[in-house]
Design a protein around this motif. Structure first.
Motif, short mmCIF file in Angstrom:
data_model
loop_
_atom_site.label_atom_id
_atom_site.label_comp_id
_atom_site.label_asym_id
_atom_site.label_seq_id
_atom_site.Cartn_x
_atom_site.Cartn_y
_atom_site.Cartn_z
N VAL A 26 -21.30 -31.27 15.40
CA VAL A 26 -20.20 -32.01 16.02
C VAL A 26 -20.75 -33.17 16.83
CG1 VAL A 26 -18.22 -31.89 17.58
CG2 VAL A 26 -18.77 -29.93 16.16
N ILE A 27 -20.16 -34.35 16.61
CA ILE A 27 -20.41 -35.52 17.45
C ILE A 27 -19.05 -35.87 18.01
CG2 ILE A 27 -21.17 -37.91 17.57
CD1 ILE A 27 -22.93 -37.38 15.10
N GLY A 28 -18.88 -35.69 19.30
CA GLY A 28 -17.54 -35.91 19.85
C GLY A 28 -17.54 -36.07 21.35
N GLU A 63 -28.10 -43.92 20.37
CA GLU A 63 -28.22 -42.47 20.51
C GLU A 63 -27.29 -41.75 19.52
OE1 GLU A 63 -27.80 -38.95 23.90
OE2 GLU A 63 -27.63 -41.06 24.52
N ILE A 64 -26.09 -42.28 19.33
CA ILE A 64 -25.15 -41.71 18.36
C ILE A 64 -25.72 -41.86 16.95
CG2 ILE A 64 -22.81 -41.85 17.41
CD1 ILE A 64 -21.98 -43.07 20.18
N GLU A 65 -26.27 -43.04 16.65
CA GLU A 65 -26.87 -43.28 15.34
C GLU A 65 -28.04 -42.33 15.09
OE1 GLU A 65 -26.05 -48.09 14.85
OE2 GLU A 65 -27.91 -47.39 15.77
N ASP A 66 -28.90 -42.16 16.08
CA ASP A 66 -30.06 -41.27 15.94
C ASP A 66 -29.61 -39.83 15.71
OD1 ASP A 66 -31.71 -43.45 16.33
OD2 ASP A 66 -32.21 -42.94 18.41
N MET A 81 -18.81 -32.98 11.83
CA MET A 81 -17.50 -33.40 12.29
C MET A 81 -17.70 -34.42 13.41
SD MET A 81 -14.99 -30.30 11.64
CE MET A 81 -15.09 -29.45 13.15
N ILE A 82 -16.99 -35.53 13.30
CA ILE A 82 -17.16 -36.62 14.27
C ILE A 82 -15.79 -37.17 14.65
CG2 ILE A 82 -17.57 -38.25 12.37
CD1 ILE A 82 -19.44 -39.81 14.30
N ASN A 83 -15.59 -37.39 15.95
CA ASN A 83 -14.35 -38.01 16.38
C ASN A 83 -14.24 -39.38 15.72
OD1 ASN A 83 -14.66 -36.70 19.70
ND2 ASN A 83 -13.13 -36.09 18.21
N GLN A 84 -13.05 -39.70 15.23
CA GLN A 84 -12.88 -40.94 14.47
C GLN A 84 -13.21 -42.18 15.30
OE1 GLN A 84 -8.92 -42.03 12.94
NE2 GLN A 84 -9.93 -42.15 10.94
N ASN A 85 -12.87 -42.18 16.57
CA ASN A 85 -13.18 -43.35 17.40
C ASN A 85 -14.69 -43.53 17.56
OD1 ASN A 85 -12.86 -40.93 19.12
ND2 ASN A 85 -13.34 -42.32 20.80
N ILE A 90 -20.28 -46.22 14.39
CA ILE A 90 -21.41 -46.11 13.45
C ILE A 90 -20.91 -46.15 12.01
CG2 ILE A 90 -22.89 -44.89 15.10
CD1 ILE A 90 -22.24 -42.29 13.48
N ARG A 91 -19.83 -46.89 11.80
CA ARG A 91 -19.19 -46.95 10.48
C ARG A 91 -20.19 -47.32 9.38
NH1 ARG A 91 -15.64 -44.26 8.82
NH2 ARG A 91 -14.28 -44.76 10.56
N HIS A 92 -21.12 -48.22 9.67
CA HIS A 92 -22.10 -48.64 8.67
C HIS A 92 -22.94 -47.46 8.17
CE1 HIS A 92 -24.09 -48.85 12.57
NE2 HIS A 92 -25.25 -48.71 11.94
N LEU A 93 -23.26 -46.51 9.05
CA LEU A 93 -24.03 -45.34 8.63
C LEU A 93 -23.16 -44.36 7.83
CD1 LEU A 93 -26.16 -44.49 11.80
CD2 LEU A 93 -26.92 -45.52 9.67
#
Length: 135
Positions: A26-28, A63-66, A81-85, A90-93
């Motif tokens: 989870v990234i959120g 940090e989010i990208e890493d 799972m990642i919060n959409q906002n 990091i949309r490119h990733l």
């Protein structure tokens, strides 16, 4: 007394895949991560790396990208799972990820409702089907 496999099956921890159990990452925001952690998803791998990242206003995009790259490369993670906002940062990733596992799911947060027009995975899935396929 229950075996470890029975406990994992009952708690929903450890999705069974060939080669063993896989985790949810989870990234959120704090509320999202807290909810999932209370649900029992929190784990540390052998290198003591957690399977979640709490993002706040002071978290650097790097940090989010890493963290996202780390979750992509971990063999023990099946779903991110990642919060959409946060995904927007990091949309490119996310757009560059084309493997089925780990699956990337964009989810709403308390302060940001889900917008299907921003979900690149959903857009990609819609492009695979034609309306005539369902008639």
């Amino acid at each position: 007394e229950k075996s470890q496999d029975e406990v994992e099956e009952m708690t929903g921890r450890g999705v069974d895949f060939k080669g063993g159990s896989k985790l949810l990452a989870v990234i959120g925001d704090e509320d999202t991560c807290t909810g999932f952690l209370l649900g029992g998803i929190g784990e540390m791998n052998a290198k003591r790396q957690p399977n979640f990242l709490v993002v706040d206003k002071d978290t650097a995009v790097s940090e989010i990208e890493d963290s996202f790259r780390s979750f992509l490369s971990r063999a023990d993670i099946a779903i991110i799972m990642i919060n959409q906002n946060i995904a927007e940062m990091i949309r490119h990733l996310i757009d560059g990820h084309d493997k089925p596992i780990p699956a990337v799911l964009e989810i709403p947060s308390k302060d940001h409702p889900y917008d299907p027009t921003k979900d690149s995975i959903l857009r990609r899935a819609k492009g695979m089907f034609n309306a005539d396929d369902f008639r």
